[in-house]
Design a protein around this motif. Sequence first.
Motif, mmCIF file in Angstrom:
data_model
loop_
_atom_site.group_PDB
_atom_site.id
_atom_site.type_symbol
_atom_site.label_atom_id
_atom_site.label_comp_id
_atom_site.label_asym_id
_atom_site.label_seq_id
_atom_site.Cartn_x
_atom_site.Cartn_y
_atom_site.Cartn_z
ATOM 1 N N THR A 90 5.408 6.897 14.946
ATOM 2 C CA THR A 90 6.761 6.568 14.511
ATOM 3 C C THR A 90 7.543 5.908 15.641
ATOM 4 N N ALA A 91 7.389 6.421 16.850
ATOM 5 C CA ALA A 91 8.051 5.826 18.009
ATOM 6 C C ALA A 91 7.573 4.407 18.261
ATOM 7 N N GLN A 92 6.329 4.119 17.812
ATOM 8 C CA GLN A 92 5.765 2.780 17.978
ATOM 9 C C GLN A 92 6.087 1.859 16.803
ATOM 10 N N GLY A 93 6.792 2.396 15.793
ATOM 11 C CA GLY A 93 7.217 1.545 14.689
ATOM 12 C C GLY A 93 6.631 1.876 13.333
ATOM 13 N N LEU A 94 5.745 2.895 13.214
ATOM 14 C CA LEU A 94 5.225 3.284 11.906
ATOM 15 C C LEU A 94 6.367 3.787 11.030
ATOM 16 N N PRO A 95 6.539 3.218 9.822
ATOM 17 C CA PRO A 95 7.706 3.593 8.994
ATOM 18 C C PRO A 95 7.510 4.876 8.197
ATOM 19 N N LEU A 96 6.914 5.897 8.806
ATOM 20 C CA LEU A 96 6.614 7.124 8.080
ATOM 21 C C LEU A 96 7.876 7.854 7.644
ATOM 22 N N PHE A 97 8.900 7.858 8.484
ATOM 23 C CA PHE A 97 10.104 8.644 8.195
ATOM 24 C C PHE A 97 11.271 7.800 7.700
ATOM 25 N N GLY A 98 11.038 6.518 7.409
ATOM 26 C CA GLY A 98 12.089 5.674 6.885
ATOM 27 C C GLY A 98 13.199 5.438 7.896
ATOM 28 N N ASP A 99 14.387 5.136 7.381
ATOM 29 C CA ASP A 99 15.523 4.818 8.245
ATOM 30 C C ASP A 99 16.485 5.988 8.440
ATOM 31 N N LYS A 308 -3.555 7.862 -5.046
ATOM 32 C CA LYS A 308 -3.902 6.897 -6.092
ATOM 33 C C LYS A 308 -3.606 5.474 -5.648
ATOM 34 N N GLU A 309 -2.415 5.279 -5.077
ATOM 35 C CA GLU A 309 -2.001 3.950 -4.653
ATOM 36 C C GLU A 309 -2.296 3.754 -3.172
ATOM 37 N N ALA A 310 -2.600 2.530 -2.814
ATOM 38 C CA ALA A 310 -2.861 2.198 -1.412
ATOM 39 C C ALA A 310 -1.597 2.410 -0.578
ATOM 40 N N GLN A 311 -1.791 2.926 0.645
ATOM 41 C CA GLN A 311 -0.697 3.083 1.608
ATOM 42 C C GLN A 311 -1.147 2.450 2.924
ATOM 43 N N GLY A 315 -3.246 3.618 6.462
ATOM 44 C CA GLY A 315 -4.664 3.304 6.401
ATOM 45 C C GLY A 315 -5.353 3.856 5.176
ATOM 46 N N VAL A 316 -4.609 4.078 4.085
ATOM 47 C CA VAL A 316 -5.147 4.641 2.849
ATOM 48 C C VAL A 316 -5.287 3.528 1.816
ATOM 49 N N SER A 317 -6.487 3.379 1.250
ATOM 50 C CA SER A 317 -6.729 2.276 0.321
ATOM 51 C C SER A 317 -6.636 2.673 -1.144
ATOM 52 N N GLY A 318 -6.437 3.930 -1.454
ATOM 53 C CA GLY A 318 -6.226 4.355 -2.827
ATOM 54 C C GLY A 318 -7.501 4.496 -3.646
ATOM 55 N N TRP A 319 -7.306 4.652 -4.951
ATOM 56 C CA TRP A 319 -8.436 4.914 -5.840
ATOM 57 C C TRP A 319 -9.419 3.751 -5.911
ATOM 58 N N TYR A 460 5.607 12.928 -0.249
ATOM 59 C CA TYR A 460 6.572 12.404 0.720
ATOM 60 C C TYR A 460 6.261 10.973 1.154
ATOM 61 N N THR A 461 4.991 10.659 1.408
ATOM 62 C CA THR A 461 4.647 9.348 1.959
ATOM 63 C C THR A 461 4.682 8.228 0.922
ATOM 64 N N LEU A 462 4.943 8.542 -0.352
ATOM 65 C CA LEU A 462 4.919 7.534 -1.407
ATOM 66 C C LEU A 462 6.206 6.725 -1.482
ATOM 67 N N ASN A 463 7.274 7.210 -0.842
ATOM 68 C CA ASN A 463 8.555 6.487 -0.784
ATOM 69 C C ASN A 463 9.156 6.218 -2.164
ATOM 70 N N GLY A 464 9.001 7.179 -3.070
ATOM 71 C CA GLY A 464 9.591 7.061 -4.395
ATOM 72 C C GLY A 464 10.778 7.989 -4.560
ATOM 73 N N GLU A 465 11.056 8.353 -5.810
ATOM 74 C CA GLU A 465 12.187 9.244 -6.101
ATOM 75 C C GLU A 465 12.012 10.606 -5.437
ATOM 76 N N SER A 466 10.786 11.088 -5.403
ATOM 77 C CA SER A 466 10.529 12.392 -4.784
ATOM 78 C C SER A 466 10.854 12.351 -3.297
ATOM 79 N N THR A 467 10.455 11.276 -2.632
ATOM 80 C CA THR A 467 10.761 11.121 -1.208
ATOM 81 C C THR A 467 12.259 11.102 -0.990
ATOM 82 N N ALA A 468 12.967 10.333 -1.803
ATOM 83 C CA ALA A 468 14.422 10.239 -1.659
ATOM 84 C C ALA A 468 15.074 11.603 -1.833
ATOM 85 N N ALA A 469 14.552 12.410 -2.758
ATOM 86 C CA ALA A 469 15.114 13.743 -2.975
ATOM 87 C C ALA A 469 14.909 14.630 -1.755
ATOM 88 N N MET A 470 13.740 14.524 -1.120
ATOM 89 C CA MET A 470 13.467 15.316 0.083
ATOM 90 C C MET A 470 14.393 14.901 1.232
#
Length: 488
Positions: A90-99, A308-311, A315-319, A460-470
């Motif tokens: 994250t310190a190197q720029g990985l957008p794991l935690f958003g803004d 299911k979806e690539a991230q 480094g996750v390519s999904g189903w 959490y890592t999907l950046n959808g409605e669930s992430t926003a709620a967290m």
Amino acid sequence: MRLQNVCVWGPLLYTATAHNSIHWTNCSSTAPNLECGRLNVPIDWNHPQGEQTSLGLVRLKASNATARIGPLFFNSGGPGSIPSEFIGATAQGLPLFGDILPQHFDLIGLDPRGMGTSDSVRCDPEIANRRVSFFPKTQAEWDEMVAYNQEFAASCYNLTGPLFAHVDTTSVARDMEAVRVGLGGEKLNFLGLSYATQIAAAYAELYPESIRSVVLDGNLEHSLDEVSNMVTESTGYETELVRFADWCFATSSCALHGKDVLALFDELVSKADKSPIPAPGCTVSGACRSNVTGEEIRFNVQEFLLFKEAQPHLGVSGWTSLGDALNQTLNGNATALSTMLETSDIDSTTFAGLAVSCLDWTHSAKSLEDLLYKEQLAKALSSHTQGASQTWGTQTRCIGWPAPVQNPPHRTQIKGEPPMLLVNSLYDPSTSIVWANSRFAQMPSSASMVIRDGDGHTSYTLNGESTAAMVRFFVTLEAPAPNTVYRS
């Protein structure tokens, strides 16, 4: 600086002083805001004046000092996750935690005892790489499995020392409290994914008054009997494999589009059980086994279903990658489904993870007959995967383990009303929605739960409605309304 905080460990008192405060250094020339810390804690918290172990952690301070709320601990699960790597990335720029979260919180990556930058669990890789079946059918196979477990665990005990018997989740929770005190004593925020939800629950049982907010995403349950746990995870995995097969049949980007994926899966498993399928890429790299058995296919496919979806940022390519892997294996190349080999006596992902599991979960089978009952049940309820899962691995690989269970399964008992939010997908191949409901039923009235109507492990890592709620919960402490269901 002398810290005056006094923390209570059950009947014991532990006073945080300069002698045991965190020692910080700058740890990256390319990420100057990232700090590395170390803290010594007792190996056995029941004997706080005894031998010590060293914890490693990193801190990325909140980018907006005026809007800062406090420390946010993160752990992505496992057991075997190395949180310091996520915060470092994250310190190197990985957008794991958003803004938003990095503005309001100091992000803390504490590597649990036994793994990562903390003192590590060490085991003999040559023993670890030996192939043995964890679905024994004969007395000889049972004897071989138990002997393997005993020899492997003995190597871990000999190479690691006393720490080997004290990497249980309760000890990890006590370490977290020592770090919280070492950080200055502010109330803790914690984002725990998968196995880390067990850390969160253990911490809340011990230190509910030290919590500002906790999110449990992809929930483990620590109160059920062995058979219930095995059935719950194996049927969750089976359900997700069936959903993948339906998706693959109807999706043109899947390599097996339009085909009966479940029949092909069963064909592969049967073929590999008779004669392991070559994995030529492993022969070249030496990083994985040179061929693959049917049992290994059943175990290893579970990981492909986690997202299911690539991230790409993870480094996750999904189903789609599972469709490719199965198609390649059908064509005689099982490299993608091969089991990774250990190359060092330190491997935080597998060695420490197994040690934690064997200290946290019972494994009571005493004979081949005991295990065959479970195998029959697993096949009846999960005809394709046949019970292969992380739970099955714990209940078989820990048989003969020399260290006794330190954190036995029990119902969660949290005093007080710490703010807690549980999140789970409906179709999780690893941490079933059944576990989430059971865990939620044991939570205090201050806890809330939301469901993501979708596939995959954690949200959490999907950046959808669930992430926003967290994220919203961490910042405002406002939980979604009861029975909220998100689509993303």
